[in-house]
Design a protein around this motif. Structure first.
Motif, PDB file in Angstrom:
ATOM      1  N   LEU A  17       7.598  30.736  94.198  1.00  0.00           N
ATOM      2  CA  LEU A  17       6.842  32.384  93.614  1.00  0.00           C
ATOM      3  C   LEU A  17       8.165  32.679  94.624  1.00  0.00           C
ATOM      4  O   LEU A  17       7.784  33.943  94.436  1.00  0.00           O
ATOM      5  CB  LEU A  17       4.944  32.406  94.539  1.00  0.00           C
ATOM      6  CG  LEU A  17       4.582  32.001  93.012  1.00  0.00           C
ATOM      7  CD1 LEU A  17       2.889  31.483  93.350  1.00  0.00           C
ATOM      8  CD2 LEU A  17       4.746  32.004  91.762  1.00  0.00           C
ATOM      9  N   ARG A  21      10.609  35.173  93.786  1.00  0.00           N
ATOM     10  CA  ARG A  21      11.075  37.261  93.939  1.00  0.00           C
ATOM     11  C   ARG A  21      12.510  37.377  94.457  1.00  0.00           C
ATOM     12  O   ARG A  21      13.044  38.438  94.766  1.00  0.00           O
ATOM     13  CB  ARG A  21       9.614  37.351  94.703  1.00  0.00           C
ATOM     14  CG  ARG A  21       9.446  38.909  95.479  1.00  0.00           C
ATOM     15  CD  ARG A  21       8.810  40.003  95.049  1.00  0.00           C
ATOM     16  NE  ARG A  21       9.313  41.169  95.867  1.00  0.00           N
ATOM     17  CZ  ARG A  21       8.694  42.087  95.459  1.00  0.00           C
ATOM     18  NH1 ARG A  21       8.583  42.433  93.790  1.00  0.00           N
ATOM     19  NH2 ARG A  21       8.763  43.332  96.073  1.00  0.00           N
ATOM     20  N   GLN A  24      15.147  37.445  92.500  1.00  0.00           N
ATOM     21  CA  GLN A  24      14.947  37.731  90.929  1.00  0.00           C
ATOM     22  C   GLN A  24      15.801  38.703  90.341  1.00  0.00           C
ATOM     23  O   GLN A  24      15.882  38.743  88.862  1.00  0.00           O
ATOM     24  CB  GLN A  24      13.642  39.224  91.382  1.00  0.00           C
ATOM     25  CG  GLN A  24      13.390  40.076  92.189  1.00  0.00           C
ATOM     26  CD  GLN A  24      12.754  41.463  92.262  1.00  0.00           C
ATOM     27  OE1 GLN A  24      11.991  40.699  91.561  1.00  0.00           O
ATOM     28  NE2 GLN A  24      12.507  41.956  93.784  1.00  0.00           N
ATOM     29  N   ARG A  61       9.045  35.723  83.309  1.00  0.00           N
ATOM     30  CA  ARG A  61       9.089  35.498  84.236  1.00  0.00           C
ATOM     31  C   ARG A  61       7.636  35.358  84.078  1.00  0.00           C
ATOM     32  O   ARG A  61       7.464  35.671  85.274  1.00  0.00           O
ATOM     33  CB  ARG A  61       9.712  37.125  85.262  1.00  0.00           C
ATOM     34  CG  ARG A  61       9.132  37.152  87.156  1.00  0.00           C
ATOM     35  CD  ARG A  61      10.396  38.423  87.525  1.00  0.00           C
ATOM     36  NE  ARG A  61       9.674  38.473  88.700  1.00  0.00           N
ATOM     37  CZ  ARG A  61       9.913  39.575  89.194  1.00  0.00           C
ATOM     38  NH1 ARG A  61      10.882  40.183  89.079  1.00  0.00           N
ATOM     39  NH2 ARG A  61       9.570  38.983  90.783  1.00  0.00           N
ATOM     40  N   ASN A  65       6.063  33.059  86.780  1.00  0.00           N
ATOM     41  CA  ASN A  65       4.820  32.574  87.505  1.00  0.00           C
ATOM     42  C   ASN A  65       3.804  32.068  86.771  1.00  0.00           C
ATOM     43  O   ASN A  65       2.914  32.062  88.079  1.00  0.00           O
ATOM     44  CB  ASN A  65       4.706  34.402  87.849  1.00  0.00           C
ATOM     45  CG  ASN A  65       5.243  35.058  88.915  1.00  0.00           C
ATOM     46  OD1 ASN A  65       6.660  34.008  89.941  1.00  0.00           O
ATOM     47  ND2 ASN A  65       6.240  35.962  88.676  1.00  0.00           N
ATOM     48  N   SER A  69       1.366  29.554  88.909  1.00  0.00           N
ATOM     49  CA  SER A  69      -0.281  29.801  89.497  1.00  0.00           C
ATOM     50  C   SER A  69      -0.972  28.750  89.244  1.00  0.00           C
ATOM     51  O   SER A  69      -2.256  28.580  89.838  1.00  0.00           O
ATOM     52  CB  SER A  69      -0.784  31.381  89.235  1.00  0.00           C
ATOM     53  OG  SER A  69       0.804  32.764  89.807  1.00  0.00           O
ATOM     54  N   ARG A 121       4.368  45.751  87.159  1.00  0.00           N
ATOM     55  CA  ARG A 121       3.976  45.029  88.459  1.00  0.00           C
ATOM     56  C   ARG A 121       3.231  43.623  88.042  1.00  0.00           C
ATOM     57  O   ARG A 121       3.747  42.820  88.375  1.00  0.00           O
ATOM     58  CB  ARG A 121       3.266  45.486  89.570  1.00  0.00           C
ATOM     59  CG  ARG A 121       3.145  44.884  90.677  1.00  0.00           C
ATOM     60  CD  ARG A 121       1.941  46.219  91.791  1.00  0.00           C
ATOM     61  NE  ARG A 121       3.828  46.008  92.809  1.00  0.00           N
ATOM     62  CZ  ARG A 121       3.348  46.821  93.437  1.00  0.00           C
ATOM     63  NH1 ARG A 121       2.929  47.916  94.351  1.00  0.00           N
ATOM     64  NH2 ARG A 121       4.735  47.174  94.226  1.00  0.00           N
ATOM     65  N   GLN A 125       4.516  39.640  88.728  1.00  0.00           N
ATOM     66  CA  GLN A 125       3.880  39.666  90.705  1.00  0.00           C
ATOM     67  C   GLN A 125       2.990  38.440  89.740  1.00  0.00           C
ATOM     68  O   GLN A 125       2.197  38.968  88.993  1.00  0.00           O
ATOM     69  CB  GLN A 125       4.011  40.433  91.515  1.00  0.00           C
ATOM     70  CG  GLN A 125       5.273  41.273  92.022  1.00  0.00           C
ATOM     71  CD  GLN A 125       5.795  42.386  92.510  1.00  0.00           C
ATOM     72  OE1 GLN A 125       4.496  42.190  92.738  1.00  0.00           O
ATOM     73  NE2 GLN A 125       6.447  42.942  93.030  1.00  0.00           N
ATOM     74  N   MET A 127       0.183  38.549  90.155  1.00  0.00           N
ATOM     75  CA  MET A 127      -1.290  39.316  91.156  1.00  0.00           C
ATOM     76  C   MET A 127      -2.463  38.669  90.633  1.00  0.00           C
ATOM     77  O   MET A 127      -3.577  39.027  90.973  1.00  0.00           O
ATOM     78  CB  MET A 127      -1.462  40.766  90.323  1.00  0.00           C
ATOM     79  CG  MET A 127       0.632  42.027  90.804  1.00  0.00           C
ATOM     80  SD  MET A 127       0.284  41.996  92.294  1.00  0.00           S
ATOM     81  CE  MET A 127      -0.906  43.645  91.845  1.00  0.00           C
TER      82      MET A 127
END
Length: 145
Positions: A17, A21, A24, A61, A65, A69, A121, A125, A127
């Motif tokens: 991860l 980032r 990127q 992307r 991610n 995750s 975001r 990402q 999150m």
């Protein structure tokens, strides 16, 4: 799986991860990176962008991610039932946020800066990982009590 191996794989996933980032700019097309670093403060217009390419790269992307995750959460909580729930959560979030992202990009005005920033975001990402780990932990505590 042995506890040591699980910890090692989780560490590798966290590094993956981080690499997404760090690299990127090399991996993904995203002219909004520079825009949100400073240009949005003084420029009311979005930079030139290829809309389809941006949507596709943002989707790639997101799912990259999301895949990392999902594996991370499955390793932590080891339940096959969680896989279906995670897939549903990530798919619904993807559809909702990518649609909102496209709509905000198409009807962009300076008043939508923060909305565009936060939608993007959540898409680029991990999150949801930060939200879902405590949720699954709480669920495990409630089911074992």
């Amino acid at each position: 799986m042995r506890k040591g191996l699980v910890i090692l794989v989780c560490a590798v996933l966290i590094i993956a991860l981080g690499c997404i980032r760090i690299f990127q700019q090399q991996l993904f097309y995203d002219p909004l990176l520079l825009f949100f670093e400073s240009a949005y403060l003084y420029d009311a217009s979005l930079p030139q962008l290829d809309f389809i390419k941006l949507i596709v790269h943002t989707g790639i992307r997101f799912w990259l991610n999301a895949s990392i995750s999902i594996v991370f959460i499955l390793l932590l909580f080891r339940s096959s039932e969680n896989f279906k729930i995670l897939l549903l959560i990530y798919a619904a979030t993807f559809i909702l946020l990518l649609t909102a992202f496209a709509l905000v990009l198409n009807s962009y005005t300076i008043e939508l800066n923060l909305l565009l920033f936060y939608i993007r975001r959540f898409l680029i990402q991990p999150m949801l990982l930060l939200i879902l780990i405590p949720a699954f932990y709480y669920q495990r505590l409630k089911s074992s009590a």
